[in-house]
Design an enzyme around this catalytic site. Structure first.
Site, short mmCIF file in Angstrom:
data_model
loop_
_atom_site.label_atom_id
_atom_site.label_comp_id
_atom_site.label_asym_id
_atom_site.label_seq_id
_atom_site.Cartn_x
_atom_site.Cartn_y
_atom_site.Cartn_z
N HIS A 85 -39.65 -46.01 5.54
CA HIS A 85 -40.19 -45.01 6.47
C HIS A 85 -39.12 -44.55 7.44
O HIS A 85 -38.27 -45.33 7.86
CB HIS A 85 -41.41 -45.54 7.22
CG HIS A 85 -41.21 -46.87 7.88
ND1 HIS A 85 -41.22 -48.05 7.17
CD2 HIS A 85 -40.98 -47.20 9.18
CE1 HIS A 85 -41.02 -49.06 8.01
NE2 HIS A 85 -40.86 -48.57 9.22
N ASN A 143 -35.43 -48.36 10.54
CA ASN A 143 -35.26 -49.79 10.74
C ASN A 143 -35.22 -50.48 9.38
O ASN A 143 -36.05 -50.18 8.51
CB ASN A 143 -36.40 -50.35 11.58
CG ASN A 143 -36.41 -49.77 12.99
OD1 ASN A 143 -35.36 -49.51 13.56
ND2 ASN A 143 -37.59 -49.57 13.53
N GLY A 157 -35.31 -54.72 12.62
CA GLY A 157 -36.63 -54.59 13.25
C GLY A 157 -37.68 -53.98 12.35
O GLY A 157 -38.71 -53.50 12.83
N GLN A 158 -37.46 -54.03 11.04
CA GLN A 158 -38.45 -53.46 10.12
C GLN A 158 -39.68 -54.37 10.03
O GLN A 158 -39.54 -55.58 9.81
CB GLN A 158 -37.83 -53.29 8.73
CG GLN A 158 -38.77 -52.61 7.73
CD GLN A 158 -38.11 -52.38 6.37
OE1 GLN A 158 -36.97 -52.76 6.14
NE2 GLN A 158 -38.83 -51.73 5.47
P1 AMP Z 1 -40.92 -50.52 11.61
O1 AMP Z 1 -41.08 -51.51 12.73
O2 AMP Z 1 -39.67 -49.73 11.66
O3 AMP Z 1 -41.17 -51.17 10.26
O4 AMP Z 1 -42.05 -49.42 11.83
C1 AMP Z 1 -43.36 -49.61 11.45
C2 AMP Z 1 -44.17 -48.68 12.29
O5 AMP Z 1 -45.44 -48.51 11.70
C3 AMP Z 1 -44.42 -49.15 13.72
O6 AMP Z 1 -43.87 -48.21 14.64
C4 AMP Z 1 -45.94 -49.24 13.82
O7 AMP Z 1 -46.42 -48.83 15.08
C5 AMP Z 1 -46.37 -48.30 12.71
N1 AMP Z 1 -47.68 -48.56 12.14
C6 AMP Z 1 -48.17 -49.75 11.71
N2 AMP Z 1 -49.40 -49.59 11.20
C7 AMP Z 1 -49.69 -48.26 11.32
C8 AMP Z 1 -50.83 -47.47 10.98
N3 AMP Z 1 -51.92 -48.00 10.40
N4 AMP Z 1 -50.77 -46.14 11.22
C9 AMP Z 1 -49.69 -45.60 11.79
N5 AMP Z 1 -48.58 -46.30 12.13
C10 AMP Z 1 -48.59 -47.61 11.91
#
Ligand code: AMP
Length: 115
Positions: free
Chosen positions: A101, A88, A94-95
């Site tokens: 990541h 994303n 949707g980031q």
């Molecule tokens: P995005 O929305 O593509 O930026 O993805 C961010 C992702 O990080 C989401 O799927 C969240 O559920 C995940 N996330 C946020 N905080 C944590 C955390 N502390 N440990 C593991 N995953 C996390």
């Protein structure tokens, strides 16, 4: 200096994560809010906000990240049935965390197109 992202804090060991892979260049851990039976995030240890921040200097790093994803897909038995890798990017993408990541999603049949 902007605040550390949550992922940088995980890299620095300031907050816990369910780590499934760790090497000198990257870290992989389970997403805290899984969207599939297997939902792993693969991140570079280098601070890069998104794919938009990649440069020529990151060519080998991106290749490494992708090979780690493939390795994890095999290790977690996703390779035969299939899986999805999602990056994303930005608001429309949707980031929500400004540290590059790759989502590795599998373990169920995924729909297309995404919402
Ligand atoms: P995005 O929305 O593509 O930026 O993805 C961010 C992702 O990080 C989401 O799927 C969240 O559920 C995940 N996330 C946020 N905080 C944590 C955390 N502390 N440990 C593991 N995953 C996390």
């Amino acid at each position: 200096m902007p605040d550390k992202t949550i992922f940088k804090r995980i890299i620095d060991g300031e907050i816990p994560a369910d780590v499934v892979y760790d090497d000198e260049l990257c870290l992989a851990f389970r997403d805290i809010n899984p969207q599939a039976p297997t939902h792993i995030l693969v991140i570079p240890k280098k601070e890069i906000a998104s794919v938009n921040g990649l440069t020529d200097a990151d060519q080998a790093l991106v290749g490494h990240l992708y090979l780690v994803i493939v390795r994890l897909a095999k290790d977690y038995d996703l390779a035969a049935t299939g899986y999805r890798v999602v990056v994303n990017t930005g608001t429309h993408g949707g980031q929500t965390v400004d540290h590059l990541h790759f989502h590795l999603l599998g373990g169920r049949s995924l729909q297309w197109p995404p919402g």
